[in-house]
Design an enzyme around this catalytic site. Structure first.
Site, mmCIF file in Angstrom:
data_model
loop_
_atom_site.group_PDB
_atom_site.id
_atom_site.type_symbol
_atom_site.label_atom_id
_atom_site.label_comp_id
_atom_site.label_asym_id
_atom_site.label_seq_id
_atom_site.Cartn_x
_atom_site.Cartn_y
_atom_site.Cartn_z
ATOM 1 N N ARG A 22 69.956 0.683 41.692
ATOM 2 C CA ARG A 22 70.899 -0.811 40.124
ATOM 3 C C ARG A 22 72.636 0.116 39.962
ATOM 4 O O ARG A 22 72.209 1.013 39.113
ATOM 5 C CB ARG A 22 70.471 -1.370 38.966
ATOM 6 C CG ARG A 22 70.850 -1.625 37.474
ATOM 7 C CD ARG A 22 70.704 -2.473 37.874
ATOM 8 N NE ARG A 22 71.267 -3.123 36.204
ATOM 9 C CZ ARG A 22 72.714 -4.216 36.903
ATOM 10 N NH1 ARG A 22 72.418 -4.211 37.765
ATOM 11 N NH2 ARG A 22 73.341 -4.694 35.395
ATOM 12 N N GLU A 89 67.462 -7.022 47.592
ATOM 13 C CA GLU A 89 67.892 -5.428 48.622
ATOM 14 C C GLU A 89 65.944 -5.682 48.724
ATOM 15 O O GLU A 89 65.702 -5.104 49.847
ATOM 16 C CB GLU A 89 68.493 -4.371 48.057
ATOM 17 C CG GLU A 89 69.843 -5.317 48.546
ATOM 18 C CD GLU A 89 70.551 -2.872 47.920
ATOM 19 O OE1 GLU A 89 71.978 -3.289 47.678
ATOM 20 O OE2 GLU A 89 69.668 -2.292 47.228
#
Length: 522
Positions: A22, A89
């Site tokens: 992130r 992802e």
């Protein structure tokens, strides 16, 4: 049991590592440091560098990058699960893992792993999203998939540099496992033959030590070396397997590969051996390494390694494969034995029938073929493959031919041992013994051949050292039938007429030559 499909991109992997993280949590801190360390270690690493506009094009690019990567590192931070892009992802990575055996390493950065294992807290959302992708599974199956995903994970400690170093070590181990191709059928009998070598490689010694895997051509030295290399290379800081030692491009090519393998960076041109040794000294400094030199013929082939033995770090190991026992001391040698009857039948059957045992109606033919090969893996593979999909009449005809004339592919391989003999004296001695003295007492053979002006005592020892000849416990000279045929084939090629050859050993040929007085060259 899940079926692992063939990874379509495996032959063209573009990246070693795909980084999933992130951005707002770790882009400019931990992930940036990890990325830099991976690149410095020579790992080709993909990361989403920019906070680019999110869209289908980017999603397809990320999916492509995941497919083209050997391993994915998932940096699970506190707010990882709050990003839909991170979850997307994660799903793509897990699908790649589930369908193609893609390697995944979860890294928990400043987050409690128990939140993941117990599916609580912020990361619970990520696993809930993951489970929706596999609704056809039972609840227990889902739980198993989750646990599989977090096995082998790494949890952040307060010392970031040590943490990253630990990740690098794990990545190196995962990427270096099974780096060399060893065909499944080539592993017949390999566990027992590799046992002592593995024990030596795993003995935990701090000494720098060198060992040789010795044996005649075609006995499986290279296969054993690849097998133990695959099993043990990941436990070293660096490793290199140098094949094709006979390549005429010389030692600088080997040095260049060794430096590239250890540093994981492409190595430029090396102009001479001395320059290469200096560069090798720099790259292996402080590293516990495993080095393999395959098919060593001359001492200068191992100079590149032995010349730097004092530079090798504590616990480093060096393996050479060779047909020349005198390159190292006796206590440094692992001698490779022929395959036994059961192992020979199994290996032959895999190549002839595609199974571990012969078709019932071909059992006797198989035993006959195995007898011809005398436990030599090369011969078992070549002969088995040549008989595959042939009918019984063809088997009978082919085996009869092989008993009289060995397969040319086998002879070419075995003749390399003859070609590597140091001088014409030992080559002539080898042919004399192959034609006349196999099965004869060694002392008697020496007495006869020295009367012929040959230095038989030292010459026979040279042949024994190069695995072309053996002396049994009774003092009788023994030679593998196919090695013997190499010597005899050299004589056959001198002329079609027995009387024009340098040696005649077959009773029928000798009778005809003497009867017809056609002796010319004997």
């Amino acid at each position: 049991m899940a079926i692992i499909k063939t990874h379509e991109a495996s032959s063209s992997d573009r990246y070693d590592v795909f980084l999933s993280f992130r951005g707002k949590d770790t882009r400019k801190s931990f992930t940036d440091h990890l990325y830099t360390a991976l690149v410095q270690q020579g790992f080709r690493t993909f990361r989403d560098d920019d906070e680019a506009e999110r869209g289908e094009n980017l999603k397809s690019e990320l999916e492509k990058a995941i497919r083209q990567s050997k391993i994915s590192i998932i940096v699970i931070s506190k707010d990882y699960a709050s990003s839909t892009w991170c979850l997307d992802e994660l799903v793509m990575i897990l699908e790649q893992r589930r369908n193609y055996g893609h390697v995944v390493l979860p890294v928990f950065y400043d987050v409690d792993p128990s939140q993941v294992r117990k599916q609580t807290g912020r990361t619970a959302e990520a696993f809930a999203r993951y489970e929706k992708q596999f609704e056809e599974q039972t609840d227990q199956d889902k739980k198993t998939e989750v646990m599989k995903k977090i096995k082998g994970s790494i949890t952040f400690c307060r010392h970031e540099a040590k943490f990253i170093k630990k990740i690098i070590k794990v990545i190196r181990a995962k990427l270096r496992s099974a780096t060399l191709d060893v065909a499944p059928c080539s592993k017949v009998g390999i566990d027992s033959r590799a046992k002592l070598i593995n024990l030596w490689l795993q003995d935990g010694s701090h000494d720098v030590s060198i060992r040789a895997i010795c044996g005649m051509g075609g006995i499986g030295k290279s296969t054993i070396a690849k097998f133990v290399y695959n099993q043990n290379s990941s436990s070293f800081d660096g490793s290199s397997f140098l094949a094709d030692i006979r390549d005429p491009n010389g030692l600088t090519r080997l040095q260049r590969q060794l430096i590239s393998d250890i540093s994981r960076k492409k190595q430029g041109k090396i102009y001479n051996v001395d320059e290469g040794l200096v560069q090798i000294k720099n790259v292996i400094c402080g590293k516990r390494v495993l080095l393999v030199l395959d098919d060593v013929v001359q001492e200068n082939h191992i100079y590149v390694v032995l010349g730097m033995r004092d530079w090798l770090f504590s616990g480093s190991k060096v393996i050479i494969t060779t047909r020349h026992e005198k390159l190292l001391e006796p206590h440094q040698i692992f001698r490779v034995k022929k395959l036994g009857q059961d192992e020979s039948i199994k290996l032959f059957s895999l190549h002839a029938f595609g199974d571990h045992c012969p078709i019932k109606s071909y059992t006797e033919h198989t035993k006959r073929a195995v007898q011809i090969c005398e436990g030599l893996p090369l011969a078992l593979k070549v002969v088995g493959s040549s008989l595959s999909r042939k009918n019984e009449d063809e088997w009978v005809s082919q085996l009869a031919k092989l008993e009289a004339i060995p397969h040319s592919q086998i002879l070419r391989k075995l003749k390399l041992s003859y070609d590597s003999l140091e001088d014409d004296h030992d080559k002539r001695l080898f042919i004399h013994i192959a034609c006349f003295f196999v099965g004869i007492d060694k002392d008697y053979t020496i007495k006869i051949l020295e009367k012929c002006g040959l230095h038989a005592k030292i010459g026979i020892q040279n042949l024994i050292n190069q695995c072309l000849l053996e002396r049994d416990n009774g003092g009788v000279l023994r030679m593998h039938r196919l090695i013997q045929e190499v010597g005899r084939q050299i004589v056959y090629e001198e002329s079609h007429e027995p009387g024009e050859r340098s040696r005649v050993w077959h009773n029928g040929d000798a009778f005809n030559v003497l009867k017809n007085e056609t002796v010319r060259n004997i």
